[in-house]
Design a protein around this motif. Sequence first.
Motif, short mmCIF file in Angstrom:
data_model
loop_
_atom_site.label_atom_id
_atom_site.label_comp_id
_atom_site.label_asym_id
_atom_site.label_seq_id
_atom_site.Cartn_x
_atom_site.Cartn_y
_atom_site.Cartn_z
N TRP A 197 0.85 -1.19 0.00
CA TRP A 197 0.00 0.00 0.00
C TRP A 197 0.89 1.24 0.00
N LEU A 198 0.65 2.13 -0.94
CA LEU A 198 1.42 3.36 -1.08
C LEU A 198 0.56 4.54 -0.65
N VAL A 199 1.08 5.34 0.27
CA VAL A 199 0.36 6.49 0.82
C VAL A 199 1.08 7.75 0.39
N THR A 200 0.34 8.72 -0.19
CA THR A 200 1.00 9.84 -0.87
C THR A 200 0.61 11.23 -0.37
N ARG A 201 -0.50 11.39 0.33
CA ARG A 201 -0.90 12.72 0.80
C ARG A 201 -0.24 13.04 2.13
N TYR A 202 0.04 14.32 2.32
CA TYR A 202 0.77 14.80 3.50
C TYR A 202 0.12 14.36 4.81
N GLU A 203 -1.16 14.68 4.99
CA GLU A 203 -1.80 14.40 6.26
C GLU A 203 -1.83 12.91 6.56
N ASP A 204 -2.06 12.09 5.53
CA ASP A 204 -2.09 10.64 5.72
C ASP A 204 -0.69 10.11 6.06
N VAL A 205 0.32 10.59 5.33
CA VAL A 205 1.70 10.15 5.59
C VAL A 205 2.12 10.54 7.00
N ARG A 206 1.81 11.75 7.38
CA ARG A 206 2.19 12.23 8.71
C ARG A 206 1.51 11.41 9.80
N ARG A 207 0.22 11.16 9.63
CA ARG A 207 -0.52 10.42 10.65
C ARG A 207 -0.02 8.99 10.76
N LEU A 208 0.18 8.33 9.62
CA LEU A 208 0.62 6.93 9.66
C LEU A 208 2.06 6.80 10.14
N SER A 209 2.87 7.83 9.95
CA SER A 209 4.25 7.79 10.45
C SER A 209 4.29 7.66 11.96
N ALA A 210 3.23 8.13 12.62
CA ALA A 210 3.18 8.09 14.08
C ALA A 210 2.21 7.02 14.59
N ASP A 211 1.70 6.18 13.70
CA ASP A 211 0.70 5.18 14.09
C ASP A 211 1.40 3.89 14.54
N PRO A 212 1.28 3.51 15.81
CA PRO A 212 1.98 2.32 16.30
C PRO A 212 1.46 1.01 15.70
N ARG A 213 0.35 1.07 14.99
CA ARG A 213 -0.17 -0.14 14.36
C ARG A 213 0.61 -0.51 13.10
N LEU A 214 1.43 0.41 12.62
CA LEU A 214 2.31 0.10 11.50
C LEU A 214 3.67 -0.27 12.06
N SER A 215 4.06 -1.51 11.89
CA SER A 215 5.24 -2.05 12.57
C SER A 215 6.47 -2.05 11.68
N ARG A 216 7.56 -1.48 12.21
CA ARG A 216 8.85 -1.60 11.55
C ARG A 216 9.48 -2.96 11.88
N ALA A 217 9.27 -3.45 13.08
CA ALA A 217 9.88 -4.71 13.48
C ALA A 217 9.38 -5.85 12.62
N GLN A 218 8.09 -5.87 12.32
CA GLN A 218 7.55 -6.94 11.48
C GLN A 218 8.09 -6.85 10.06
N ALA A 219 8.42 -5.65 9.61
CA ALA A 219 8.97 -5.48 8.26
C ALA A 219 10.40 -5.98 8.17
N CYS A 220 11.07 -6.13 9.33
CA CYS A 220 12.48 -6.54 9.35
C CYS A 220 12.66 -7.96 9.85
N GLY A 221 11.59 -8.59 10.30
CA GLY A 221 11.70 -9.91 10.87
C GLY A 221 11.82 -11.01 9.84
N GLU A 222 12.07 -12.22 10.31
CA GLU A 222 12.20 -13.37 9.42
C GLU A 222 10.88 -13.63 8.71
N GLY A 223 10.96 -13.82 7.40
CA GLY A 223 9.77 -14.09 6.62
C GLY A 223 9.00 -12.85 6.21
N ALA A 224 9.52 -11.66 6.54
CA ALA A 224 8.84 -10.43 6.16
C ALA A 224 8.81 -10.30 4.64
#
Length: 427
Positions: free
Chosen positions: A60-87
């Motif tokens: 999913w690609l997010v392109t508008r400012y307000e959406d990008v800013r909000r999701l950048s601070a949303d803890p439901r979007l995980s960086r750890a899961q993106a780096c884990g085994e099988g990601a």
Amino acid sequence: MTVTQETTPQETAPQGGGCPVAGVFPFSGSSYRGPAPAYGSLRAEQPVVKVPTAGGVDAWLVTRYEDVRRLSADPRLSRAQACGEGAPRVGGTMHTTPEMIISLDAPEHSRLRKLVAGAFTMRRVERMRENVQRVTDELLDDMEAKTAAGDGGGVVDLVQQLAVPLPLTVIGELLGVPAKDLRDFEQWARAFATVDDRAGGEESLHALGKLSEYIVGLVADKRAQPTDDMLSELIAARDEGDRLSEAELVTFGFTLIGAGFDTTANQLANSVLALLADHRDQWDLLVEDTSRIPRAVEELLRHVNLFATDTSGFPRIAAEDVEVGGVTIPKGDAVLLSLASANRDPEVFDDPDRLDLGRERNPHISFGHGMHYCLGKHLGRMEMEVAIEGLVRRFPDLRLAVPESELPWHEGEINHTLTSLPVVRGS
């Protein structure tokens, strides 16, 4: 820093129909001048859209400012899961290891950030300004001597003369690298910043190993004999009895080199290129009045596109269903946040495609937002200010020495990276 291999672009329509996307992500047409043209249409018509990526995984690609800013601070979007085994492997994005601070979620991320944040405060960075000015003046003294001597027609490579050695010297001093080791450190750090899937040959990987070995030894030396540097400060850092482990200190050293050296070098070189190639009138405004430089740096950070993928280079995984822009991103899906597109959103920035060094309202998110915003943003800003002020004050007639079309770019990096920027004085 590694980036996945891109596949051959093909005509593809994003899920949901409507605005077609020309090629897989990363889209063609991105440059230091700005994000790929596709982003303008996506912001207007499909600001949250699922696209195929070069890694073979849809995201999913997010392109508008307000959406990008909000999701950048949303803890439901995980960086750890993106780096884990099988990601899922999202093509065109940076491969970070699970232990890096940029790869962690709370509470692990919060713990590390709390321990290291004191080393990056605005007050501490301002104490460094005098030293950064000294390093810059020495580099520009050498540049002035070379242009005055006329050797090689007075042409100087600004990448090798200023953009690379300034942040590299600053990072070396922050880590407390002894002067006698700086030359070796420089070679290894440059190799670390340019290793990728297509350029990671034996020589580069050897240098990467040497850098790792050196940082391990440096941490041991600083623990035994602390000095007045950031690494010693991090070794001594405590929070209610907690402290950084040896592995965390070494990993943070690598992170500091990658983020504090490579990105600053590229941003500085690309910003000077933008001014000399397309916006000479804006350069002349800075020559006329250097008090405009702090505001100019903010606009250059917004306008000049650092990321070759037009995103931060760090994908996230939805840890649960997330609704944004009227679209539900299902749990387990990959998400890409386009900072470059957000910085060109006309709902936030007047005439967003114009470089305006006097822009007053400029809430750009080039350093990210939320818990992963760049720790070194104050240092990066300050280095940009000092370097650009020195250039416009001492070299007001600076110009490109070759046509822009002949400038060499490093292929395969996460950033738009000039390998050289030949400049000369005179009209």
